[in-house]
Design an enzyme around this catalytic site. Sequence first.
Site, PDB file in Angstrom:
ATOM      1  N   ASP A   1      44.978   0.336 -41.449  1.00 53.89           N
ATOM      2  CA  ASP A   1      44.433   1.210 -40.399  1.00 53.89           C
ATOM      3  C   ASP A   1      44.311   0.405 -39.115  1.00 53.89           C
ATOM      4  O   ASP A   1      44.310  -0.832 -39.148  1.00 53.89           O
ATOM      5  CB  ASP A   1      43.024   1.683 -40.787  1.00 53.89           C
TER       6      ASP A   1
ATOM      7  N   ASP B   1      39.419   4.294 -44.991  1.00 54.54           N
ATOM      8  CA  ASP B   1      37.962   4.435 -44.869  1.00 54.54           C
ATOM      9  C   ASP B   1      37.488   5.866 -45.067  1.00 54.54           C
ATOM     10  O   ASP B   1      36.342   6.111 -45.366  1.00 54.54           O
ATOM     11  CB  ASP B   1      37.468   3.896 -43.512  1.00 54.54           C
TER      12      ASP B   1
ATOM     13  N   ASP C   1      41.745   9.439 -47.317  1.00 58.45           N
ATOM     14  CA  ASP C   1      42.554   8.254 -47.638  1.00 58.45           C
ATOM     15  C   ASP C   1      42.607   7.997 -49.144  1.00 58.45           C
ATOM     16  O   ASP C   1      43.392   7.175 -49.605  1.00 58.45           O
ATOM     17  CB  ASP C   1      41.972   7.006 -46.960  1.00 58.45           C
TER      18      ASP C   1
END
Length: 1017
Positions: free
Chosen positions: A456, A758, A762
């Site tokens: 990310d 997070d 996901d």
Amino acid sequence: MESYLNENFGDVKNKNSSEEALQRWRKLCWLVKNRKRRFRFTANLSKRFEAEAIRRSNQEKFRVAVLVSQAALQFIHGLNLSSEYSVPAEVKAAGFEICADELGSIVEGRDVKKLKIHDGVEGIANKLNTSIPNGISTSEQLLNQRKEIYGINKFTESPVRGFWVFVWEALQDMTLMILAVCAFVSLLVGITMEGWPKGAHDGLGIVASILLVVFVTATSDYKQSLQFKDLDREKKKITVQVTRNGFRQKISIYDLLPGDIVHLSIGDQVPADGLFVAGFSVLINESSLTGESEPINISVASPFLLSGTKVQDGSCKMLVTTVGMRTQWGKLMATLSEGGDDETPLQVKLNGVATIIGKIGLFFAVVTFTVLVQGLLNRKLQEGTQWIWSGDDAVEILEFFAIAVTIVVVAVPEGLPLAVTLSLAFAMKKMMNDKALVRNLAACETMGSATTICSDKTGTLTTNHMTVVKACICGKVKEVGSSKVSFNICSDIPDSALRVLLQSIFNNTGGEVVKNKDDKIVILGTPTETALLEFGLLLGGDFQLERKESKIVKVEPFNSLKKQMGVVIELPDGGFRAHCKGASEIVLAACDKVIDSNGNVVPLDVESINHLKNTIEQFAGEALRTLCLAYMETGTEFSAESPIPVTGYTCIGIVGIKDPVRPGVKESVAICRSAGIIVRMVTGDNITTAKAIARECGILTDNGIAIEGPEFREKSEEELQEIIPKLQVMARSSPMDKHTLVKHLRTTFEDVVAVTGDGTNDAPALHEADIGLAMGIAGTEVAKESADVIILDDNFSTIVTVAKWGRSVYINIQKFVQFQLTVNVVALIVNFSSACLTGNAPLTAVQLLWVNMIMDTLGALALATEPPNDNLMKSPPVGRKGNFISNVMWRNILGQSLYQFVIIWYLQTRGKIAFHLDGPDSDMILNTLIFNSFVFCQVFNEISSREMEKINVFKGILKNYVFVTVLASTVLFQIIIVEFLGAYANTSPLSFQQWFASIFLGFLGMPIAAALKLISI
């Protein structure tokens, strides 16, 4: 060997292995010395079946409860319900009006009728002596009263096993039991024949060796269990937001009590059984409790929330009613905690290696025993005494049997799979200090093979400390920083536009502005929400006042699929207004009007659109995260069941949020590149922002590809085959885009993939990846639950540290396997060949037990706990297809084994001549010399095993205190055995020249090992 292992033991994956695979390898490992010890760190499949049975029972129970509550709803409306419930005296005396069992039956049974009898959620709150706006009192006395009446929010765990339990388990070793029987018989026969104490020496020597092995093994296992217990405690640290004494605060879920008001948002785990108080669009996933994947809609009509379930969408306030073992989740977790973790692929493979070598060792042991007994019979035949058997003959046969059993002890490398656990426990403990919490044991070893990291951007590559630094309001671009600058912005914005802007910021948010115990203002929420709320406060807004002026009717929380959030509010003077915020280009595309510089709403013409698009590009080019805020009037009527409009908005403005790149990220990306690990950025941000950050981090190179999620989705399989190897940045990606990328990398390109995440969405990608890395600060409980490793400081540099530790674990276990297999091969061949050719074995049972401890427990401690060094990240990863027992290892094992065998064989055949040995003690001295040389060969081989390919094996040796301690202890105890324990260990004190020769012959193994490393494989 590798193909055999892959065929028979390769079905176990690093996670999500099938029950058949777990059962299969257990059946193949039939030759086990100590089942309790060998299978201690493997999954308890029977306990897992129990947990699955509880889930199925829950599913049926809750399905019936839902049907009953639906039927009850149809009858209770309009009825006057009377209660037969009477409050127990002790509950009343404590100041409450309802007991724990009654609360449990309401929520777990989803009993709408009982809930109405107790006057609904507010009635339950009153009976629990709590306030919905302010929560429970934090007075120590009142909290203790609650605990006494309702219990604590903890489930029953298996007690910590004491040291003596591990001693008892170490004694369960079948070969040690047989040796103990041999020792007992040897004592009886020896004392009968030679009297006390001379006749007891052999037996007592074996007993002492057994006890030494048992206590060293138990100490090592006990320390490991304490390390795992500490890590298990860390895994269970979950905090929740509650209101107590009128203040919002974070507390551990284990401190929750009935009456607490808990604030839940998307991705949270419901921490106890409770009732919905207020909230919007709440969807609960109950699959962890019931196995049912369809989410449940929670509202005032159906307010029942069950512990252990996950918030899939929305946010709400909840009243805690039942905690701990009174909940179904508590009972399920108590069973699951006994189920254990899945065994790792390396553990299973090394169990396979141990089984193969064990079978070979068993064959050698049987043949050795047969040859030795045959030699005795031949001698008696030659002497003509075949029909006359004495006690000495019985003792000799017993010694032969003890030697055969001890060959099995040495040959079955029980320590191989346990070395994996030791190394993993050591690494996990150290990684905890480096801000990485390992949830899945296998992740440690798999991370060492990682070839790709999909990371990310926000919070991982960047600091996640966000501030609004630029804004385009009413068509004017302004810098934002201090309150003075903000005052200038306010003076440039018409009042009507400022009011709408503040209304949008303070109502269309998942965050809150509250006061803490010290009366200081605290902003709660995600970093993006916090930055916007901070901006609103800088503009002179008042969060509480804004919230009181209008009533929120409907909320659609932000999620990474829609990339926007919306609310509908009822205005003070009547009418409804919708507010929307999110990804700039998506929200701007939903607008057809804009607020101009005079505060008037005007149609969005081409010039205005181009100006706003250019502003977005300009902000994004400066690596700013851009958000667009918009609103629309929705008329005088709006139903909470209606969807929030998706088009027809008026653009209020664009804000640019600064999220600086973390220090050290660029260097960490460079380390990954030198280690052969490709780093890819997968983000929901604008592509221009993503490219700017990726270049700053060193991820995006000149020949790399940056693509947007929608474009990626449209590509054919052939195009993906071409694009993915060069793909370095994916922007505006959805969770499914990330999942698709990971799946292709793993299956088509056979990469070992690590993925960070997070958010709740996901979870599929984290689950699909070989190693799922969840963020400890920004990550939701759903993401953490799906992850294998939690990065506690959300820092990309920590991910690189995890990769380094993963490589260290993998290589350390390879070093230990190389060392142990060398000892196995030499000990087997020496005793077997000697028994066949000379009729006796040079290494006695006591000596072989000592050698076994050097190579097993002590060898694992020394080699499997080597800390990582920077050189580990300068070689390519092993990847998915790498052989664990590599050609380099076979070269070292066979070369070193050949040298040691030649030395021992030379000493056996020419030792007496070389050392001028004669007299009655010559055989004893020669055998001691052989034993001493063999042990020192292992001591120096242990040092050589520190590096499998590098010649310099001394680098950093003094920093590894465990290695130095083990080596020093081995040498010291060897001196004691040879010089002082001769009567028990069948040794004789050696002269200085003999000691020098033994050590020199052992030391010669090091230049031999260095020469072997020059042979390229």
